[in-house]
Scaffold this motif. Structure first.
Motif, PDB file in Angstrom:
ATOM      1  N   GLN A  13       0.842  -1.193   0.000  1.00  0.00           N
ATOM      2  CA  GLN A  13       0.000   0.000   0.000  1.00  0.00           C
ATOM      3  C   GLN A  13       0.881   1.248   0.000  1.00  0.00           C
ATOM      4  O   GLN A  13       1.767   1.373   0.838  1.00  0.00           O
ATOM      5  CB  GLN A  13      -0.877   0.014   1.256  1.00  0.00           C
ATOM      6  N   PRO A  14       0.626   2.190  -0.907  1.00  0.00           N
ATOM      7  CA  PRO A  14       1.332   3.475  -0.843  1.00  0.00           C
ATOM      8  C   PRO A  14       0.728   4.355   0.247  1.00  0.00           C
ATOM      9  O   PRO A  14      -0.310   4.020   0.829  1.00  0.00           O
ATOM     10  CB  PRO A  14       1.083   4.063  -2.232  1.00  0.00           C
ATOM     11  N   THR A  15       1.356   5.473   0.529  1.00  0.00           N
ATOM     12  CA  THR A  15       0.793   6.452   1.450  1.00  0.00           C
ATOM     13  C   THR A  15      -0.117   7.385   0.662  1.00  0.00           C
ATOM     14  O   THR A  15       0.369   8.157  -0.174  1.00  0.00           O
ATOM     15  CB  THR A  15       1.907   7.270   2.129  1.00  0.00           C
ATOM     16  N   GLU A  47       2.822  -3.365   7.557  1.00  0.00           N
ATOM     17  CA  GLU A  47       3.406  -2.468   6.554  1.00  0.00           C
ATOM     18  C   GLU A  47       2.330  -1.554   5.964  1.00  0.00           C
ATOM     19  O   GLU A  47       2.631  -0.438   5.525  1.00  0.00           O
ATOM     20  CB  GLU A  47       4.119  -3.271   5.458  1.00  0.00           C
ATOM     21  N   TRP A  48       1.084  -2.000   5.953  1.00  0.00           N
ATOM     22  CA  TRP A  48      -0.010  -1.138   5.503  1.00  0.00           C
ATOM     23  C   TRP A  48      -0.233  -0.017   6.513  1.00  0.00           C
ATOM     24  O   TRP A  48      -0.447   1.131   6.132  1.00  0.00           O
ATOM     25  CB  TRP A  48      -1.296  -1.938   5.328  1.00  0.00           C
ATOM     26  N   ILE A  49      -0.200  -0.354   7.800  1.00  0.00           N
ATOM     27  CA  ILE A  49      -0.381   0.661   8.841  1.00  0.00           C
ATOM     28  C   ILE A  49       0.741   1.700   8.749  1.00  0.00           C
ATOM     29  O   ILE A  49       0.501   2.910   8.886  1.00  0.00           O
ATOM     30  CB  ILE A  49      -0.417   0.018  10.233  1.00  0.00           C
ATOM     31  N   ARG A  50       1.966   1.252   8.510  1.00  0.00           N
ATOM     32  CA  ARG A  50       3.088   2.189   8.365  1.00  0.00           C
ATOM     33  C   ARG A  50       2.875   3.119   7.186  1.00  0.00           C
ATOM     34  O   ARG A  50       3.199   4.313   7.242  1.00  0.00           O
ATOM     35  CB  ARG A  50       4.405   1.421   8.211  1.00  0.00           C
ATOM     36  N   ALA A  51       2.327   2.585   6.087  1.00  0.00           N
ATOM     37  CA  ALA A  51       2.103   3.410   4.899  1.00  0.00           C
ATOM     38  C   ALA A  51       0.976   4.416   5.124  1.00  0.00           C
ATOM     39  O   ALA A  51       1.080   5.582   4.716  1.00  0.00           O
ATOM     40  CB  ALA A  51       1.780   2.523   3.702  1.00  0.00           C
ATOM     41  N   TRP A  52      -0.087   3.984   5.772  1.00  0.00           N
ATOM     42  CA  TRP A  52      -1.233   4.865   5.967  1.00  0.00           C
ATOM     43  C   TRP A  52      -0.979   5.938   7.027  1.00  0.00           C
ATOM     44  O   TRP A  52      -1.462   7.053   6.903  1.00  0.00           O
ATOM     45  CB  TRP A  52      -2.455   4.036   6.361  1.00  0.00           C
ATOM     46  N   PHE A  53      -0.236   5.556   8.067  1.00  0.00           N
ATOM     47  CA  PHE A  53      -0.031   6.459   9.206  1.00  0.00           C
ATOM     48  C   PHE A  53       1.462   6.535   9.549  1.00  0.00           C
ATOM     49  O   PHE A  53       1.898   6.060  10.597  1.00  0.00           O
ATOM     50  CB  PHE A  53      -0.826   5.968  10.424  1.00  0.00           C
TER      51      PHE A  53
END
Length: 261
Positions: free
Chosen positions: A10-12, A230-236
């Motif tokens: 997931q991108p940011t 890694e999705w959580i890192r990208a989103w937030f």
């Protein structure tokens, strides 16, 4: 995270919309003064801290936006796509009276194991929808139009005679995907966000952050978003560690007993 997680990177997003279907639900389920309710409130407050990029959506706001684009005469039949679409249809009907006859259709999007997505649960979808050919008017209702895969799949499976009498409804969606659905039938959206899906704009449900309902995989149990850190890192990116901790703690309170042992 293994290769499967990397395939669904997931991108940011420039703008992230979060539908709050969590805080009120946890308060009803566990009590407004419960530890779980307190964690849910803390999580939503942390999610909303990035005011420039993150927007929290309420059910009431979205329903009112859809209702304001009426009125419509009551539809002869309405299809709620999956459990979420059925809930939206019933909520909109309580507000507007548009959908007196709602039929749930179990259709959802699941990962295909190759970095893409496919429809799941449709079975012989055309056969299940064949009796709608003579409906005087038909509504197709879902909560979110993100890629448009689910909404398009259902509309394309409708009997040809009823398609000119069909209108789609959703609470929220990506403008680009909504426009694609609009080539098949008119569509009313509560919140339509411009930009490219994932890179510019993304939509998630707060419940999916903590409950294992969000990520569907063929033949395997579903996952919560926190299962893909890694999705959580990208989103937030600025507060991902705190959000992960809150999601894991709330999941333990909400689902711990069910998954114990």
């Amino acid at each position: 995270m293994g290769a499967e997680g990397a395939a669904y990177a997931q991108p940011t997003p420039r703008c992230l919309y979060i539908h709050d279907d969590l805080s009120a639900e946890v308060a009803r389920e566990r009590g407004a003064g419960s530890p779980a309710a307190a964690l849910a409130v803390e999580l939503l407050a942390l999610l909303a801290r990035d005011r420039e990029r993150v927007r929290i959506l309420t059910l009431h706001e979205q329903v009112e936006r859809v209702a304001a684009q009426g009125p419509h005469a009551p539809f002869d039949a309405a299809i709620g796509i999956g459990a979420a679409g059925e809930r939206v249809a019933r909520t909109l009907h309580e507000r507007t009276g548009w959908f007196p006859c709602i039929r749930p259709i179990g259709l959802t999007r699941e990962e295909d194991g190759r970095g893409g997505y496919r429809l799941a649960g449709e079975g012989d979808l055309k056969a299940r929808l064949s009796d709608l050919a003579d409906a005087a008017s038909l509504a197709v209702v879902d909560d979110t139009v993100f890629s448009g895969l689910t909404m398009r799949g259902l509309i394309e499976a409708l009997p040809a005679p009823v398609r000119p009498r069909t209108r789609a409804f959703c609470l929220r969606g990506v403008g680009e995907s909504i426009a694609t659905v609009a080539t098949l039938c008119p569509i009313t959206a509560g919140v339509a966000a411009s930009g490219r899906p994932l890179e510019d704009v993304s939509f998630i449900n707060a419940s999916g952050l903590v409950r294992r309902i969000a990520i569907r995989r063929p033949g395997r149990p579903p996952l919560a978003f926190f299962d893909r850190p890694e999705w959580i890192r990208a989103w937030f990116p600025d507060v991902h560690a705190d959000i992960l901790a809150l999601c894991r703690g709330l999941n333990a309170l909400l689902e711990g007993e069910r998954h114990a042992g």
